[in-house]
Write an enzyme that holds these catalytic residues in place. Structure first.
Site, short mmCIF file in Angstrom:
data_model
loop_
_atom_site.label_atom_id
_atom_site.label_comp_id
_atom_site.label_asym_id
_atom_site.label_seq_id
_atom_site.Cartn_x
_atom_site.Cartn_y
_atom_site.Cartn_z
N GLU A 435 -38.27 -33.56 13.94
CA GLU A 435 -38.97 -34.82 14.20
C GLU A 435 -40.26 -34.87 13.38
O GLU A 435 -41.12 -34.01 13.49
CB GLU A 435 -39.31 -34.89 15.70
CG GLU A 435 -40.19 -36.05 16.08
CD GLU A 435 -40.63 -35.99 17.55
OE1 GLU A 435 -40.21 -35.06 18.27
OE2 GLU A 435 -41.40 -36.86 17.95
N ASP A 508 -40.60 -32.57 19.31
CA ASP A 508 -41.82 -32.25 20.05
C ASP A 508 -41.53 -32.07 21.54
O ASP A 508 -40.60 -32.68 22.06
CB ASP A 508 -42.85 -33.38 19.90
CG ASP A 508 -43.42 -33.44 18.49
OD1 ASP A 508 -43.26 -32.43 17.75
OD2 ASP A 508 -44.00 -34.48 18.13
N ASP A 510 -42.76 -33.38 24.02
CA ASP A 510 -43.36 -34.47 24.81
C ASP A 510 -42.30 -35.54 25.08
O ASP A 510 -41.13 -35.36 24.74
CB ASP A 510 -44.58 -35.05 24.09
CG ASP A 510 -44.21 -35.62 22.72
OD1 ASP A 510 -42.99 -35.69 22.40
OD2 ASP A 510 -45.12 -35.99 21.96
N ASP A 512 -41.81 -38.52 23.81
CA ASP A 512 -41.18 -39.07 22.61
C ASP A 512 -40.15 -38.11 22.05
O ASP A 512 -39.06 -38.51 21.63
CB ASP A 512 -42.24 -39.35 21.53
CG ASP A 512 -42.87 -40.72 21.72
OD1 ASP A 512 -42.38 -41.47 22.60
OD2 ASP A 512 -43.83 -41.02 21.00
#
Ligand code: 0RA
Length: 647
Positions: A435, A508, A510, A512
């Site tokens: 990503e 990541d 998180d 997203d």
């Protein structure tokens, strides 16, 4: 051991039998994975399926209509059925009661019953003796011949010989098996209610009329559910269609027998673009398809084309409807019962019997041909759906030509963003789908360029759950991924062309990142499920924290680990450990990324599996479909496990 070596005054054949038993059980306990696939959670659940399968065999033979499964407080299990009861009479050649034979001799189950549909390959059908060998304790109660019988075992060895407990009603029949999985064997001892519930629900659809109950007696988990499908696969298609918008209300359904093969098919169309076809052979999910699926597809394509040309739907169009066209928005379940199934393929979930192809083809041809003629309204809806898919396919073909794999050596055609590895043997090679450009940059610098390729992904991947294939293929990121992997997609997929045997999603830690990971998994699940079946899909696990003090540093992958390191570093002087929370891969430099997430010697990878394709489909529907409420509920319920998502 002690018991079986005692002199028992019985025939020599009993002793010989005993030695055989010990040898067989020893083999199971030595290599449990060979018999139940694994000794982790999957194998643990397999024990239940094995006993339940025996009860379902009784149902298929027409002698049983109720099965009960109970998870007790200590994760031991009881499975009870109202079948004929395991035979208790002394076996003529083996010299021991039938039940003892079934419980202690490998593959003895089939020895006295050739009439029902038995499974001779794959993971199922290894026999209850395997469950016995892998249980600390197993007890069995049998009601038949107006008596109740009882036996018990420990790790496969008889501890109480067959005894009569008392009288039973003249019509009372059945078997009750209690077992406690052996802690010496299994690495996971806790049963997952949902996993058992999903399989039992599936079995109730596949075996119309059987009532299956699941009871959880564990503290805090207490509940009971009953699964019963009067309509068989019809109800399964309804369940599968879940929140999708149906194009017609009536589900098309046929349940018959042809050339000694039981054939049941149910199907319905929704307004989506995916194809959801599930196939089963003797209640086993045939992930890899096979002859029954080939027969079904051939008949479906033919009948819809017939109807379309008869009705003048194709007049202006200069094309016929392809298999993919007639399966757009299709939800179907095909279940066949075959006497001697041949299982082939990578995971032994592909039916090989050629007679199944012609039987299914003939049945579906006859039934569907008649159905479409008799139901023109539904037939028109289906044909129109296929025609619009065919139009889109034309557009998709152009886009797809751009992504079609050139030869593996033809580096010139690979996407420019891909930093490829230098080795050419796919079995040695891995590709990281990363990503973001910045993390992609660190990964390129930190990698071992011999066997690690990096493909940075920018921006969002298209949601394949909501878009038609032409739109999906016009997405830049998707095209890059397809070209880099090399296999092609859907019907053109060829596993031999995979350029890497490890495809590692690295996003990541998180929200997203979780979203991008889910989008990617959805894409692979819909367009290249064979990659998942082959075990080529992985999820990288970057650390969440760096805990450092002075020259010492540790990486922690969850809060608990972080606290352990803080404590370890914090004692001694009065300076505190420094804790850094990584929000994105981009915050790590190339060395940190290599050390924590990419180095094969040190990293943790999750392999993406697909134990339960039916449930995986529903999960992706929930996560990626139109309805917001079920998605919210799912994410809230599973947020903690997002990094462990095992589809
Ligand atoms: C062998 C033969 C017969 C039934 C069974 C096995 C049997 C096994 C299990 C395991 C769990 N429940 C079961 N129910 C039945 C047929 C017996 C007959 O012909 O009466």
């Amino acid at each position: 051991m002690a018991k079986s070596s005692e002199p028992n005054g019985k025939s020599e054949s009993y002793d010989a039998q005993n030695i055989q038993v010990l040898k067989g059980l020893e083999a199971v306990r030595k290599r449990p994975g060979m018999y139940i696939g694994s000794t982790s959670s999957r194998g643990l659940h397999h024990l239940v399926y094995e006993v339940v399968d025996n009860a379902i065999d009784e149902a298929l033979a027409g002698y049983c209509d109720t099965v009960g499964v109970t998870i007790h407080g200590d994760d031991s299990i009881t499975v009870e059925d109202n079948g004929r009861g395991i035979p208790v009479d002394i076996h003529p050649t083996e010299g021991i009661p039938g039940v003892e034979l079934a419980m202690t001799v490998l593959h003895a189950g089939g020895k006295f019953d050739k009439d029902s549909y038995k499974v001779s390959g794959g993971l199922h059908g290894v026999g209850v003796s395997v469950v016995n060998a892998l249980s600390e304790v197993l007890k069995v109660w049998i009601k038949r011949d107006s008596k109740e019988y009882y036996m018990d075992f420990a790790r496969g060895i008889t501890t109480t010989k067959l005894q009569v407990l008392g009288k039973a009603g003249a019509k009372e029949r059945g078997t009750k098996v209690f077992f406690k999985p052996d802690a010496q064997i299994f690495t996971e001892l806790r049963y997952d209610y949902a996993t058992l519930a999903n399989r039992l629900r599936e079995l109730s659809y596949l075996n119309k009329g059987v009532t299956i109950t699941l009871t959880d007696e564990r503290e805090g988990e207490k509940k009971t559910e009953t699964f019963h499908a009067k309509g068989g696969l019809k109800e399964m298609v309804q369940y599968l269609n879940g929140s999708k918008k149906a194009l017609h209300t009536e589900i098309l359904h046929v349940d018959t027998e042809k050339d000694d093969i039981g054939i049941e098919v149910a199907l319905a169309y929704n307004d989506g673009y995916n194809e959801n076809v599930f196939t089963f052979v003797n209640n086993i999910n045939t992930h890899e398809g096979g002859t029954h699926l080939t027969g079904f597809k051939a008949a479906l394509t033919r009948r819809i084309n017939d109807y379309a040309s008869k009705g003048g739907f194709l007049k202006k169009a200069d094309f016929t409807l392809s298999g993919e066209d007639v399966r757009e928005g299709l939800t179907a379940v095909i279940s066949v019962k075959v006497r001697e199934p041949q299982f082939e393929g990578q995971t032994k979930t592909k039916l090989g019997n050629s007679e199944a192809e012609s039987a299914v083809k003939t049945v579906v041809n006859d039934w569907l041909g008649a159905y479409l003629d008799e139901h023109p309204k539904i037939a028109n809806i289906i044909v129109e759906k296929a025609v619009s898919a065919a139009r889109a396919r034309e557009a998709a073909r152009k886009a797809r030509d751009l992504t079609r794999k050139k030869s593996a050596l033809d580096i010139g055609t690979l996407p420019g963003k891909l930093a490829d590895c230098s080795l050419s043997d796919p079995a040695m090679c891995e590709v990281f789908l990363v990503e973001g450009d910045s993390a992609g940059g660190s990964a390129k610098q930190g990698r071992n360029r011999e066997f690690q390729a990096i493909l940075p992904l920018r921006g969002k991947i298209i949601n394949v759950e909501k878009a038609r294939i032409d739109k999906v293929l016009s997405n830049e990121e998707i095209r890059t991924i397809i070209t880099a992997i090399g296999t092609g997609i859907k019907d053109e997929f060829e596993i031999e062309k995979a350029r890497y045997h490890k495809i590692i999603i690295m996003t990541d830690a998180d929200v997203d990142g979780a979203h991008i990971r889910t989008l990617l998994l959805t894409f692979f699940f819909r367009q290249m499920p064979q990659l998942i079946d082959a075990g080529f899909m992985y999820i990288a696990q970057p650390p969440l924290f760096r805990v450092a003090k002075g020259k010492q540093e540790f990486y922690a992958y969850d809060e608990k680990e972080r606290d352990t390191y803080i404590e370890r570093l914090g004692n001694g002087d009065n300076s505190k450990a420094n804790v850094q929370r990584y929000k994105g891969l981009g915050e790590m430099n190339k060395d940190q990324l290599w050390d924590t997430t990419m180095d094969p010697e040190r990293r943790t990878l999750f392999r993406v599996g697909m134990d339960d394709a039916v449930e995986a489909d529903r999960i992706f529907q929930t996560l990626m479909g139109d309805d917001v409420e079920p998605r919210k509920a799912f994410i809230e319920a599973n947020a903690r496990f997002a990094s462990n998502l095992d589809i």
